[in-house]
Design a protein around this motif. Sequence first.
Motif, PDB file in Angstrom:
ATOM      1  N   GLU A  24       5.507  -6.860   0.393  1.00 42.77           N
ATOM      2  CA  GLU A  24       4.376  -6.641  -0.497  1.00 42.77           C
ATOM      3  C   GLU A  24       3.086  -6.410   0.301  1.00 42.77           C
ATOM      4  OE1 GLU A  24       6.659  -9.019  -0.815  1.00 42.77           O
ATOM      5  OE2 GLU A  24       6.782  -9.756  -2.880  1.00 42.77           O
ATOM      6  N   ARG A  25       2.278  -5.515  -0.219  1.00 41.52           N
ATOM      7  CA  ARG A  25       0.955  -5.180   0.311  1.00 41.52           C
ATOM      8  C   ARG A  25       0.992  -4.404   1.634  1.00 41.52           C
ATOM      9  NH1 ARG A  25      -0.161  -9.980  -2.428  1.00 41.52           N
ATOM     10  NH2 ARG A  25      -0.088 -11.391  -0.680  1.00 41.52           N
ATOM     11  N   GLN A  26       2.169  -3.947   2.035  1.00 42.67           N
ATOM     12  CA  GLN A  26       2.218  -3.066   3.202  1.00 42.67           C
ATOM     13  C   GLN A  26       1.490  -1.776   2.855  1.00 42.67           C
ATOM     14  OE1 GLN A  26       6.206  -2.137   4.588  1.00 42.67           O
ATOM     15  NE2 GLN A  26       5.403  -1.671   6.609  1.00 42.67           N
ATOM     16  N   ILE A  60      13.819  -5.822   0.063  1.00 48.00           N
ATOM     17  CA  ILE A  60      13.554  -4.474  -0.472  1.00 48.00           C
ATOM     18  C   ILE A  60      13.349  -4.563  -1.983  1.00 48.00           C
ATOM     19  CG2 ILE A  60      14.575  -2.191  -0.875  1.00 48.00           C
ATOM     20  CD1 ILE A  60      15.869  -2.410   1.896  1.00 48.00           C
ATOM     21  N   ALA A  61      14.170  -5.376  -2.661  1.00 50.90           N
ATOM     22  CA  ALA A  61      14.019  -5.528  -4.124  1.00 50.90           C
ATOM     23  C   ALA A  61      12.631  -6.072  -4.461  1.00 50.90           C
ATOM     24  CB  ALA A  61      15.111  -6.446  -4.667  1.00 50.90           C
ATOM     25  N   ARG A  62      12.159  -7.056  -3.696  1.00 50.79           N
ATOM     26  CA  ARG A  62      10.816  -7.620  -3.945  1.00 50.79           C
ATOM     27  C   ARG A  62       9.732  -6.563  -3.703  1.00 50.79           C
ATOM     28  NH1 ARG A  62      10.524 -13.621  -1.172  1.00 50.79           N
ATOM     29  NH2 ARG A  62      12.572 -14.345  -1.796  1.00 50.79           N
ATOM     30  N   THR A  63       9.931  -5.773  -2.650  1.00 52.97           N
ATOM     31  CA  THR A  63       8.939  -4.741  -2.322  1.00 52.97           C
ATOM     32  C   THR A  63       8.905  -3.672  -3.415  1.00 52.97           C
ATOM     33  OG1 THR A  63       9.476  -5.144   0.003  1.00 52.97           O
ATOM     34  CG2 THR A  63       8.161  -3.195  -0.461  1.00 52.97           C
ATOM     35  N   VAL A  64      10.078  -3.320  -3.918  1.00 52.85           N
ATOM     36  CA  VAL A  64      10.160  -2.322  -5.000  1.00 52.85           C
ATOM     37  C   VAL A  64       9.434  -2.853  -6.243  1.00 52.85           C
ATOM     38  CG1 VAL A  64      11.760  -1.249  -6.656  1.00 52.85           C
ATOM     39  CG2 VAL A  64      12.251  -1.153  -4.197  1.00 52.85           C
ATOM     40  N   GLU A  65       9.683  -4.120  -6.574  1.00 54.05           N
ATOM     41  CA  GLU A  65       9.030  -4.710  -7.759  1.00 54.05           C
ATOM     42  C   GLU A  65       7.517  -4.679  -7.619  1.00 54.05           C
ATOM     43  OE1 GLU A  65       9.904  -5.383 -10.799  1.00 54.05           O
ATOM     44  OE2 GLU A  65      11.660  -4.417  -9.972  1.00 54.05           O
ATOM     45  N   TRP A  66       7.034  -5.061  -6.441  1.00 51.31           N
ATOM     46  CA  TRP A  66       5.583  -5.064  -6.185  1.00 51.31           C
ATOM     47  C   TRP A  66       5.025  -3.642  -6.304  1.00 51.31           C
ATOM     48  CZ3 TRP A  66       3.490  -2.563  -1.794  1.00 51.31           C
ATOM     49  CH2 TRP A  66       2.096  -2.638  -1.708  1.00 51.31           C
ATOM     50  N   MET A  67       5.710  -2.692  -5.670  1.00 51.13           N
ATOM     51  CA  MET A  67       5.221  -1.306  -5.690  1.00 51.13           C
ATOM     52  C   MET A  67       5.221  -0.765  -7.116  1.00 51.13           C
ATOM     53  SD  MET A  67       4.230   1.148  -3.466  1.00 51.13           S
ATOM     54  CE  MET A  67       5.016   1.040  -1.867  1.00 51.13           C
TER      55      MET A  67
END
Length: 262
Positions: A126-128, A248-255
């Motif tokens: 997240e926040r990358q 990756i799933a968490r990053t996708v959700e955040w994005m």
Amino acid sequence: MVGDLSNAHDVSRAIAGADTVLHLVSTTLPKNSNDDPIYDVQSNVVASLHILNAMVTQKVRNIIFISSGGTVYGNPIYLPINESHPTNPLVSYGITKLAIEKYLQMYERLHGIRAITLRVSNPYGERQRVETAQGAIGVFVYNALKNIPIEIWGDGTVMRDYIYVSDVAETFVKALTYRGEHRVFNVSSGIGTTLNALIDMLEAVIGKSVERRYLPGRPFDVPVSVLCNDLGRGELGWTTLVSMPEGIARTVEWMRRELAQS
Ligand SMILES: NC(=O)c1ccc[n+]([C@@H]2O[C@H](COP(=O)([O-])OP(=O)(O)OC[C@H]3O[C@@H](n4cnc5c(N)ncnc54)[C@H](O)[C@@H]3O)[C@@H](O)[C@H]2O)c1
């Protein structure tokens, strides 16, 4: 507090009353640092010396420096790369990180400043920031969700050691209280993942395939970078908790949330 690391007054103000400095500033990226090595040295190495000098003056005794496990070693001679692997950076960014590490050690010898270096591999989560294109996962997730083809430099076999952001942050916390004898730690998952495998995982998470465009490889990208994290696990009492599919799933959700708001 807002300030410029190149300004000794700002640095002095920022560390006043601190027990420990956590040094995360970088003015350059691996891909652009060779364009202007003088700027890289002045804005990173010289500026880091401002921090160290201010620490001496203000009697701040501890610093944790975030270095780069992906660039300080250069082309690997063996895998996984441990902390005693030779250091032959291919980019100025890696040379300046290494120079700062050496100055930390010098200031520890001369002034008793306890200096821990964390050589972080390839963080994501997240926040990358997508716009700097620093890190494949942020860009790939963004493109996949926006239905933009994913560009791959090379044939997709370039292998990196991705580590989820909260696992990286946990090492900062552990380093704060570490009182052992070691000074340099790799911070990594210890697992190599190719760009092609990364996109396969991303497709599994989002439930659709994405268009891949293969472009010529970049000369400064080492083909493989996988770091051994045994020292950090043993000494810092730390472990990775978030697997790549989960991260990756968490990053996708955040994005998805970010894109919904924009
Ligand atoms: N992102 C990665 O893949 C990665 C991998 C290994 C190590 N690192 C290191 O981790 C640290 C943080 O990386 P990041 O990806 O969050 O980078 P980033 O570029 O997002 O963060 C760097 C920060 O430094 C600040 N900064 C830049 N110039 C400054 C100056 N003159 N004065 C004060 N602040 C200034 C920026 O505002 C930014 O907040 C950096 O030191 C980077 O080299 C990053």
